[in-house]
Write a protein that holds these residues in place. Structure first.
Motif, PDB file in Angstrom:
ATOM      1  N   HIS A 285      46.156  79.053  15.339  1.00 25.53           N
ATOM      2  CA  HIS A 285      45.137  77.998  15.359  1.00 25.53           C
ATOM      3  C   HIS A 285      45.512  76.883  14.382  1.00 25.53           C
ATOM      4  O   HIS A 285      45.312  75.694  14.668  1.00 25.53           O
ATOM      5  N   THR A 286      46.031  77.283  13.242  1.00 21.82           N
ATOM      6  CA  THR A 286      46.428  76.307  12.217  1.00 21.82           C
ATOM      7  C   THR A 286      47.546  75.414  12.743  1.00 21.82           C
ATOM      8  O   THR A 286      47.499  74.178  12.609  1.00 21.82           O
ATOM      9  N   TRP A 287      48.568  76.030  13.332  1.00 22.23           N
ATOM     10  CA  TRP A 287      49.694  75.276  13.906  1.00 22.23           C
ATOM     11  C   TRP A 287      49.198  74.284  14.964  1.00 22.23           C
ATOM     12  O   TRP A 287      49.596  73.117  14.964  1.00 22.23           O
ATOM     13  N   VAL A 300      50.731  68.310  26.022  1.00 23.22           N
ATOM     14  CA  VAL A 300      52.000  68.717  25.423  1.00 23.22           C
ATOM     15  C   VAL A 300      51.794  69.995  24.612  1.00 23.22           C
ATOM     16  O   VAL A 300      52.604  70.931  24.672  1.00 23.22           O
ATOM     17  N   LEU A 301      50.696  70.038  23.853  1.00 27.83           N
ATOM     18  CA  LEU A 301      50.373  71.219  23.057  1.00 27.83           C
ATOM     19  C   LEU A 301      50.222  72.447  23.954  1.00 27.83           C
ATOM     20  O   LEU A 301      50.646  73.550  23.592  1.00 27.83           O
ATOM     21  N   LYS A 302      49.629  72.263  25.114  1.00 23.96           N
ATOM     22  CA  LYS A 302      49.456  73.358  26.074  1.00 23.96           C
ATOM     23  C   LYS A 302      50.801  73.987  26.424  1.00 23.96           C
ATOM     24  O   LYS A 302      50.933  75.222  26.447  1.00 23.96           O
ATOM     25  N   GLU A 303      51.791  73.153  26.683  1.00 26.37           N
ATOM     26  CA  GLU A 303      53.112  73.661  27.033  1.00 26.37           C
ATOM     27  C   GLU A 303      53.804  74.293  25.825  1.00 26.37           C
ATOM     28  O   GLU A 303      54.453  75.333  25.937  1.00 26.37           O
ATOM     29  N   LEU A 304      53.659  73.671  24.662  1.00 24.50           N
ATOM     30  CA  LEU A 304      54.292  74.203  23.457  1.00 24.50           C
ATOM     31  C   LEU A 304      53.765  75.592  23.108  1.00 24.50           C
ATOM     32  O   LEU A 304      54.522  76.480  22.716  1.00 24.50           O
ATOM     33  N   GLY A 305      52.443  75.756  23.248  1.00 25.55           N
ATOM     34  CA  GLY A 305      51.828  77.018  22.855  1.00 25.55           C
ATOM     35  C   GLY A 305      51.725  78.048  23.949  1.00 25.55           C
ATOM     36  O   GLY A 305      51.350  79.193  23.687  1.00 25.55           O
ATOM     37  N   THR A 309      45.846  77.194  30.720  1.00 20.09           N
ATOM     38  CA  THR A 309      45.133  76.029  31.237  1.00 20.09           C
ATOM     39  C   THR A 309      44.861  75.032  30.113  1.00 20.09           C
ATOM     40  O   THR A 309      44.826  75.405  28.928  1.00 20.09           O
ATOM     41  N   LEU A 310      44.630  73.779  30.499  1.00 22.78           N
ATOM     42  CA  LEU A 310      44.310  72.745  29.514  1.00 22.78           C
ATOM     43  C   LEU A 310      42.964  73.026  28.867  1.00 22.78           C
ATOM     44  O   LEU A 310      42.730  72.666  27.705  1.00 22.78           O
ATOM     45  N   GLU A 311      42.078  73.686  29.603  1.00 24.28           N
ATOM     46  CA  GLU A 311      40.751  74.013  29.079  1.00 24.28           C
ATOM     47  C   GLU A 311      40.854  74.851  27.809  1.00 24.28           C
ATOM     48  O   GLU A 311      40.055  74.720  26.883  1.00 24.28           O
ATOM     49  N   MET A 312      41.864  75.717  27.752  1.00 29.04           N
ATOM     50  CA  MET A 312      42.040  76.580  26.589  1.00 29.04           C
ATOM     51  C   MET A 312      42.436  75.798  25.349  1.00 29.04           C
ATOM     52  O   MET A 312      42.225  76.250  24.220  1.00 29.04           O
ATOM     53  N   VAL A 313      43.027  74.633  25.540  1.00 22.97           N
ATOM     54  CA  VAL A 313      43.504  73.827  24.410  1.00 22.97           C
ATOM     55  C   VAL A 313      42.430  72.855  23.935  1.00 22.97           C
ATOM     56  O   VAL A 313      42.513  72.338  22.819  1.00 22.97           O
ATOM     57  N   TYR A 316      40.726  72.417  20.433  1.00 28.25           N
ATOM     58  CA  TYR A 316      41.343  71.719  19.306  1.00 28.25           C
ATOM     59  C   TYR A 316      41.139  70.209  19.377  1.00 28.25           C
ATOM     60  O   TYR A 316      41.543  69.481  18.473  1.00 28.25           O
ATOM     61  N   ALA A 317      40.514  69.733  20.455  1.00 28.32           N
ATOM     62  CA  ALA A 317      40.412  68.288  20.695  1.00 28.32           C
ATOM     63  C   ALA A 317      39.671  67.560  19.576  1.00 28.32           C
ATOM     64  O   ALA A 317      39.981  66.408  19.256  1.00 28.32           O
ATOM     65  N   HIS A 318      38.674  68.231  18.968  1.00 28.51           N
ATOM     66  CA  HIS A 318      37.874  67.549  17.947  1.00 28.51           C
ATOM     67  C   HIS A 318      38.663  67.253  16.680  1.00 28.51           C
ATOM     68  O   HIS A 318      38.202  66.509  15.817  1.00 28.51           O
ATOM     69  N   MET A 319      39.883  67.837  16.567  1.00 24.01           N
ATOM     70  CA  MET A 319      40.697  67.614  15.379  1.00 24.01           C
ATOM     71  C   MET A 319      41.231  66.179  15.299  1.00 24.01           C
ATOM     72  O   MET A 319      41.638  65.722  14.246  1.00 24.01           O
ATOM     73  N   ASP A 320      41.235  65.495  16.440  1.00 22.61           N
ATOM     74  CA  ASP A 320      41.783  64.129  16.453  1.00 22.61           C
ATOM     75  C   ASP A 320      40.859  63.227  17.256  1.00 22.61           C
ATOM     76  O   ASP A 320      40.637  63.453  18.442  1.00 22.61           O
ATOM     77  N   ALA A 321      40.298  62.221  16.588  1.00 24.73           N
ATOM     78  CA  ALA A 321      39.399  61.284  17.268  1.00 24.73           C
ATOM     79  C   ALA A 321      39.974  59.876  17.288  1.00 24.73           C
ATOM     80  O   ALA A 321      39.248  58.915  17.535  1.00 24.73           O
ATOM     81  N   THR A 322      41.287  59.746  17.060  1.00 23.65           N
ATOM     82  CA  THR A 322      41.889  58.404  17.017  1.00 23.65           C
ATOM     83  C   THR A 322      41.781  57.686  18.357  1.00 23.65           C
ATOM     84  O   THR A 322      41.695  56.460  18.394  1.00 23.65           O
ATOM     85  N   HIS A 323      41.763  58.448  19.458  1.00 24.46           N
ATOM     86  CA  HIS A 323      41.666  57.808  20.768  1.00 24.46           C
ATOM     87  C   HIS A 323      40.285  57.197  20.997  1.00 24.46           C
ATOM     88  O   HIS A 323      40.089  56.411  21.923  1.00 24.46           O
TER      89      HIS A 323
END
Length: 346
Positions: A285-287, A300-305, A309-313, A316-323
């Motif tokens: 989770h930290t990584w 990209v994170l989905k493929e790396l980890g 499904t994208l739903e599982m990733v 972590y979406a709330h970690m970045d709100a720059t968009h």
């Protein structure tokens, strides 16, 4: 003989009015109950043939057809395990006779493990059992075996837990680990996001340092899908440090392959680093959290980890709100003008 005993359980053997042979377990070791079941089934078959009544299908018939339809699916073994449990609850029962209350009351509450003993099942695990029988019932409706499938609502599951630590906390954790093998495995998990089982089962044949990549085979991946894991310089350095220790395994405990990370040993290190409520899997989770904070796109994170499904990733979406930043100024109020200076009145 129309009923006979096999391994302590009574079985029926009869023919329908059309001559079709029916052999079926009664699910009971009581001869009187078995005979009653036989007589009721024989009468039911007669009514279907002579009066046009709707045929009744048993749980076993539905379960067999369900498993045939599920063959080749990655969770087939899990479905078989669930079927065995539900068969013990509803053997010999007409699938149309099952009620919502009966199914909910029959849900398993505990599992018995060899080393842990009796352990209470989580709502998520109970929901998996429920999902299997719910699917069987819905298929029976599709097949025309039942006209009114019972409604089975899953139990509420707790919010997905995402526990992560900062890079400063991770550095403190690594520094207090006094076992070199555990220190290396921890650093590798933070560098790659690989699960403990994937790390400890990693073999030299699955590492290509000329391309800085490792592979997780399908039989070792949780998703049952093989994937490549890019290795950053930290991960490469850790792998190089393991050369010559073991002929096949990359990470070992003093040359001895391990199946899992000792949770007590890891917990002691967390306590020494003043980190609470943190488990080895939380390194993953930290990584993932660090990646999102650094701007790695979720797909990209989905493929790396290796998430399925994208739903599982998305957890972590709330970690970045720059968009969202460009839209923050879409609604403003105070900046529209200089506030009027209030004049005191008597």
């Amino acid at each position: 003989m129309s009923i006979r005993q096999r391994n302590g359980i009574w079985w029926i053997d009869l023919r329908t009015p059309s001559g079709e042979r029916v052999r079926r377990s009664t699910g009971t070791d009581d001869k009187r109950a078995a005979q009653e079941y036989h007589d009721r089934l024989k009468a039911e078959l007669w009514r279907v043939a002579k009066l046009g009544d709707t045929p009744q299908y048993t749980f076993e018939q539905a379960a067999v057809r369900f498993l045939q339809a599920s063959e080749g699916q990655k969770d087939y073994a899990t479905k078989v395990r669930h079927i065995k449990y539900w068969r013990d609850q509803f053997a010999g029962r007409a699938i149309s006779s099952l009620t919502t209350e009966e199914v909910i009351d029959a849900l398993p509450t505990h599992a018995i493990y060899k080393n842990k003993g009796r352990v209470k099942l989580t709502p998520a695990t109970r929901n998996r059992y429920l999902a299997t029988i719910r699917r069987i019932i819905s298929l029976c409706a599709e097949w025309g075996w039942i006209s009114h499938p019972v409604k089975l609502r899953p139990a509420k599951e707790p919010t997905v837990r995402v526990r992560w630590i900062t890079q400063a906390e991770a550095t403190a954790l690594v520094n207090v680990i006094n076992k070199d093998w555990l220190k290396d495995v921890t650093r590798f998990a933070l560098a790659t996001g690989m699960r403990s089982g994937e790390i400890l089962s990693l073999e030299w044949s699955a590492v290509d340092l000329s391309r800085n990549i490792a592979w997780v085979s399908a039989n070792k991946a949780k998703s049952k899908k093989a994937r490549g894991v890019p290795l950053n310089p930290e991960a490469v350095a850790l792998i190089n440090a393991q050369k010559g220790i073991h002929p096949t395994r990359v990470f070992t405990r003093n040359g001895n392959p391990q199946k899992y990370v000792d949770p007590k040993m890891f917990a002691r290190a967390c306590k020494a680093a003043a980190i609470v409520d943190f488990h080895f899997h939380d390194l993953r989770h930290t990584w993932a959290s660090w990646h999102v904070q650094a701007g790695t796109p979720l797909f990209v994170l989905k493929e790396l980890g290796g998430w399925e499904t994208l739903e599982m990733v998305k957890k972590y979406a709330h970690m970045d709100a720059t968009h969202l930043a460009p839209f923050a100024n879409a609604v403003t109020f105070w900046s529209h003008g200089t506030p009027e200076k209030k004049t005191a009145t008597g």
